[in-house]
Design a protein around this motif. Structure first.
Motif, mmCIF file in Angstrom:
data_model
loop_
_atom_site.group_PDB
_atom_site.id
_atom_site.type_symbol
_atom_site.label_atom_id
_atom_site.label_comp_id
_atom_site.label_asym_id
_atom_site.label_seq_id
_atom_site.Cartn_x
_atom_site.Cartn_y
_atom_site.Cartn_z
ATOM 1 N N TYR A 169 0.848 -1.185 0.000
ATOM 2 C CA TYR A 169 0.000 0.000 0.000
ATOM 3 C C TYR A 169 0.890 1.245 0.000
ATOM 4 O O TYR A 169 2.034 1.211 0.448
ATOM 5 N N PHE A 229 3.616 0.866 2.783
ATOM 6 C CA PHE A 229 3.396 -0.148 3.809
ATOM 7 C C PHE A 229 3.173 -1.504 3.164
ATOM 8 O O PHE A 229 2.440 -1.636 2.177
ATOM 9 N N TYR A 264 -2.268 -7.198 8.666
ATOM 10 C CA TYR A 264 -1.331 -6.687 9.651
ATOM 11 C C TYR A 264 -0.171 -6.068 8.900
ATOM 12 O O TYR A 264 0.356 -6.654 7.951
ATOM 13 N N PHE A 265 0.204 -4.879 9.358
ATOM 14 C CA PHE A 265 1.107 -4.035 8.596
ATOM 15 C C PHE A 265 2.522 -3.991 9.163
ATOM 16 O O PHE A 265 2.731 -4.113 10.370
ATOM 17 N N GLY A 266 3.465 -3.779 8.240
ATOM 18 C CA GLY A 266 4.835 -3.515 8.617
ATOM 19 C C GLY A 266 5.011 -2.068 9.043
ATOM 20 O O GLY A 266 4.052 -1.287 9.025
ATOM 21 N N PRO A 267 6.240 -1.685 9.405
ATOM 22 C CA PRO A 267 6.489 -0.336 9.946
ATOM 23 C C PRO A 267 6.540 0.761 8.892
ATOM 24 O O PRO A 267 6.500 1.940 9.240
#
Lengths: 112, 113
Positions: A35, A90, A102-105
């Protein structure tokens, strides 16, 4: 913690140069997503993957390509970066068959 | 065309009171809705979700309400705490398998002491 890392975390590059962002997950999740987040737009899907070598386009895929040669890595490539691709990127995963992602930083990319 | 809209860019609430964040959608094919919370320089974190077969889902201080006829959902936080200050995104999904989430623009919630 969904076991997602993104690299680099910050990058500044010049217009016209190629850029590759990496998303790495440690838990063998099938689905992975890229994204971009921009003010006034929320998060918009660029590309996603539903398995090794299986990818498809999202809402804003123009100017981007992806590759997934291993379950754990999902790469996003800007073939020739433009200033409009300055954004925060992201990566996300979906565990199991659920709807939640669930997303990364994130990676902050600036194209000058 | 924005399929998921959060019309309030910002909201300020006193600590201990209720925070209500709103979200509207236009695509009647959406069948699952989610709320995410985002702090600066971090990725969004999943907060709570609701299926279209329900009209309410509760998890601790957080409750999501879904009004399908109005194509509207809301997130209630009660009581609001300073740590709730963040940007909140609603998202919607229309298929199983690869979940292509469509996000709203986000609402910045500030909890004042």
């Amino acid at each position: 913690d969904a076991g997602i890392t993104q690299s680099p975390r910050h990058k500044v590059t010049e217009t016209g140069t190629p850029v590759t962002l990496r998303c790495h997950q440690t838990e063998n999740h099938r689905y992975m997503y890229w994204y971009r987040q921009d003010p006034g737009h929320g998060l918009r899907l660029i590309h996603y993957s539903y398995g090794v070598k299986d990818t498809d386009k999202g809402e804003v895929s123009d100017g981007y390509s992806v590759s997934r040669s291993k379950t754990e890595d999902f790469l996003l490539t800007l073939e020739s970066a433009t200033s409009s691709q300055t954004s925060v990127y992201f990566c996300a995963i979906t565990p199991g068959q659920g709807h939640e992602q669930y997303f990364g930083p994130g990676t902050r990319l600036t194209v000058t | 065309d924005q399929q998921v809209k959060q019309n309030s860019p910002s909201l300020s609430v006193q600590e201990g009171r209720i925070s209500i964040l709103n979200c509207d959608y236009t695509n009647s094919m959406f069948d699952y809705f989610l709320w995410y919370k985002k702090y600066p320089a971090e990725g969004p974190t999943f907060l709570i979700s609701i299926s279209s077969i329900k009209d309410k889902n509760e998890d601790g201080r957080f409750t999501v309400f879904l009004n399908k006829s109005a194509k509207h959902l809301s997130l209630h936080i009660v009581p609001s705490q300073p740590g709730d200050s963040a940007v909140y995104f609603c998202a919607a999904s229309a298929q199983v398998g690869a979940q292509k989430l469509v996000f709203g623009q986000g609402t910045r919630l500030t909890i004042n002491p």
